[in-house]
Design a protein around this motif. Sequence first.
Motif, PDB file in Angstrom:
ATOM      1  N   TYR A   1      25.438  56.194  37.303  1.00 21.29           N
ATOM      2  CA  TYR A   1      23.994  56.195  37.525  1.00 21.29           C
ATOM      3  C   TYR A   1      23.556  54.815  38.010  1.00 21.29           C
ATOM      4  N   THR A   2      22.637  54.784  38.958  1.00 19.03           N
ATOM      5  CA  THR A   2      22.036  53.505  39.330  1.00 19.03           C
ATOM      6  C   THR A   2      20.929  53.182  38.325  1.00 19.03           C
ATOM      7  N   ASP A   3      20.523  51.954  38.279  1.00 16.82           N
ATOM      8  CA  ASP A   3      19.443  51.533  37.396  1.00 16.82           C
ATOM      9  C   ASP A   3      18.180  52.310  37.783  1.00 16.82           C
ATOM     10  N   PRO A   4      17.553  53.029  36.857  1.00 21.82           N
ATOM     11  CA  PRO A   4      16.376  53.826  37.203  1.00 21.82           C
ATOM     12  C   PRO A   4      15.107  53.001  37.430  1.00 21.82           C
ATOM     13  N   GLU A   5      15.071  51.761  36.941  1.00 23.07           N
ATOM     14  CA  GLU A   5      13.831  50.981  36.987  1.00 23.07           C
ATOM     15  C   GLU A   5      13.252  50.824  38.396  1.00 23.07           C
ATOM     16  N   PRO A   6      14.031  50.422  39.412  1.00 21.31           N
ATOM     17  CA  PRO A   6      13.431  50.285  40.752  1.00 21.31           C
ATOM     18  C   PRO A   6      12.866  51.603  41.289  1.00 21.31           C
ATOM     19  N   GLY A   7      13.583  52.707  41.082  1.00 19.29           N
ATOM     20  CA  GLY A   7      13.092  53.998  41.553  1.00 19.29           C
ATOM     21  C   GLY A   7      11.815  54.431  40.857  1.00 19.29           C
ATOM     22  N   LEU A   8      11.741  54.176  39.557  1.00 20.21           N
ATOM     23  CA  LEU A   8      10.531  54.531  38.810  1.00 20.21           C
ATOM     24  C   LEU A   8       9.362  53.634  39.206  1.00 20.21           C
ATOM     25  N   ARG A   9       9.635  52.343  39.340  1.00 16.61           N
ATOM     26  CA  ARG A   9       8.584  51.387  39.698  1.00 16.61           C
ATOM     27  C   ARG A   9       8.010  51.690  41.081  1.00 16.61           C
ATOM     28  N   ASP A  10       8.884  51.998  42.044  1.00 11.81           N
ATOM     29  CA  ASP A  10       8.453  52.225  43.425  1.00 11.81           C
ATOM     30  C   ASP A  10       8.109  53.682  43.721  1.00 11.81           C
ATOM     31  N   ARG A  11       8.149  54.520  42.682  1.00 15.35           N
ATOM     32  CA  ARG A  11       7.908  55.961  42.854  1.00 15.35           C
ATOM     33  C   ARG A  11       8.807  56.529  43.950  1.00 15.35           C
ATOM     34  N   ALA A  12      10.035  56.137  43.885  1.00 16.83           N
ATOM     35  CA  ALA A  12      11.016  56.547  44.894  1.00 16.83           C
ATOM     36  C   ALA A  12      11.963  57.564  44.274  1.00 16.83           C
ATOM     37  N   ASP A  13      13.249  57.265  44.284  1.00 15.45           N
ATOM     38  CA  ASP A  13      14.246  58.223  43.823  1.00 15.45           C
ATOM     39  C   ASP A  13      15.149  57.622  42.766  1.00 15.45           C
ATOM     40  N   LEU A  14      15.632  58.504  41.902  1.00 18.31           N
ATOM     41  CA  LEU A  14      16.729  58.180  40.997  1.00 18.31           C
ATOM     42  C   LEU A  14      18.002  58.602  41.721  1.00 18.31           C
ATOM     43  N   ARG A  15      19.096  57.901  41.462  1.00 19.57           N
ATOM     44  CA  ARG A  15      20.338  58.207  42.159  1.00 19.57           C
ATOM     45  C   ARG A  15      21.527  58.127  41.214  1.00 19.57           C
ATOM     46  N   CYS A  16      22.501  58.956  41.514  1.00 20.01           N
ATOM     47  CA  CYS A  16      23.781  58.845  40.825  1.00 20.01           C
ATOM     48  C   CYS A  16      24.869  59.402  41.731  1.00 20.01           C
ATOM     49  N   THR A  17      26.095  59.052  41.411  1.00 20.59           N
ATOM     50  CA  THR A  17      27.241  59.596  42.132  1.00 20.59           C
ATOM     51  C   THR A  17      28.215  60.185  41.121  1.00 20.59           C
ATOM     52  N   ILE A  18      28.877  61.234  41.547  1.00 21.33           N
ATOM     53  CA  ILE A  18      29.915  61.875  40.749  1.00 21.33           C
ATOM     54  C   ILE A  18      31.181  61.842  41.593  1.00 21.33           C
ATOM     55  N   THR A  19      32.262  61.319  41.036  1.00 19.07           N
ATOM     56  CA  THR A  19      33.512  61.241  41.785  1.00 19.07           C
ATOM     57  C   THR A  19      34.641  61.957  41.040  1.00 19.07           C
ATOM     58  N   TYR A  20      35.526  62.564  41.818  1.00 18.96           N
ATOM     59  CA  TYR A  20      36.687  63.274  41.277  1.00 18.96           C
ATOM     60  C   TYR A  20      37.659  63.567  42.418  1.00 18.96           C
ATOM     61  N   TRP A  21      38.908  63.847  42.045  1.00 24.64           N
ATOM     62  CA  TRP A  21      39.969  64.122  43.011  1.00 24.64           C
ATOM     63  C   TRP A  21      40.212  65.621  43.135  1.00 24.64           C
ATOM     64  N   ALA A  22      40.641  66.013  44.325  1.00 26.19           N
ATOM     65  CA  ALA A  22      41.073  67.397  44.571  1.00 26.19           C
ATOM     66  C   ALA A  22      42.400  67.358  45.307  1.00 26.19           C
ATOM     67  N   ASP A  23      43.350  68.147  44.845  1.00 24.09           N
ATOM     68  CA  ASP A  23      44.640  68.287  45.522  1.00 24.09           C
ATOM     69  C   ASP A  23      44.583  69.500  46.438  1.00 24.09           C
ATOM     70  N   ASP A  24      44.988  69.288  47.674  1.00 22.51           N
ATOM     71  CA  ASP A  24      45.009  70.384  48.640  1.00 22.51           C
ATOM     72  C   ASP A  24      46.344  71.110  48.541  1.00 22.51           C
ATOM     73  N   THR A  25      46.464  72.222  49.213  1.00 19.54           N
ATOM     74  CA  THR A  25      47.724  72.941  49.213  1.00 19.54           C
ATOM     75  C   THR A  25      48.776  72.136  49.947  1.00 19.54           C
ATOM     76  N   GLU A  26      50.004  72.272  49.538  1.00 21.11           N
ATOM     77  CA  GLU A  26      51.095  71.556  50.190  1.00 21.11           C
ATOM     78  C   GLU A  26      51.381  72.164  51.557  1.00 21.11           C
ATOM     79  N   ILE A  27      51.819  71.291  52.461  1.00 16.94           N
ATOM     80  CA  ILE A  27      52.179  71.749  53.802  1.00 16.94           C
ATOM     81  C   ILE A  27      53.533  71.168  54.194  1.00 16.94           C
ATOM     82  N   ASN A  28      54.194  71.810  55.133  1.00 16.16           N
ATOM     83  CA  ASN A  28      55.449  71.262  55.675  1.00 16.16           C
ATOM     84  C   ASN A  28      55.119  70.175  56.658  1.00 16.16           C
ATOM     85  N   GLY A  29      55.927  69.131  56.632  1.00 24.19           N
ATOM     86  CA  GLY A  29      55.676  68.089  57.616  1.00 24.19           C
ATOM     87  C   GLY A  29      56.413  66.819  57.337  1.00 24.19           C
TER      88      GLY A  29
END
Length: 163
Positions: free
Chosen positions: A135-163
């Motif tokens: 999560y980003t700090d909510p204070e600037p978004g609340l003060r400026d009546r802008a947006d709250l922001r966050c990011t969610i990260t995770y890995w995904a494994d794709d199917t194996e291929i020949n190569g």
Amino acid sequence: MSSADAVTREAAWLSDYNPADSLPALHTALGGPFDVVQAYLPRTPAQRRTQLYVLRRQLREERTAHVRRMARHLFELRIIWPASSPTGSSEDPQQALDTAVGLVLERIGGLMLDKTHGGRFLSVAENPPEVTVDYTDPEPGLRDRADLRCTITYWADDTEING
């Protein structure tokens, strides 16, 4: 399947909804909290809308055997949430964002005993078995009546291929 369409496949999973599978809907058209659920960040994001964008932060190709390889994707979900509330409360939008993040985490977790996101990947959030929410700090978004922001990260494994 190609690694080039991984972001689109993941966005399709997050946009998908089937009441029979007990996973939450994320798009408002289906009863979820997000006005926008899409692959890639647009040049000009919508204003005053709840938004979830699927981005890829990293792509790794790992050799799994002499002639086999597998693409691994580090996904980032970028959430933009309006900081305003009809009641004028600053706490309400923060709680609403937390509630929406909880639904996204349920959706990422997938179905019981099926971590493939409907067959779109070999596995998601299993290798490593973690999902991170920043999560980003909510204070600037609340003060400026802008947006709250966050990011969610995770890995995904794709199917194996020949190569």
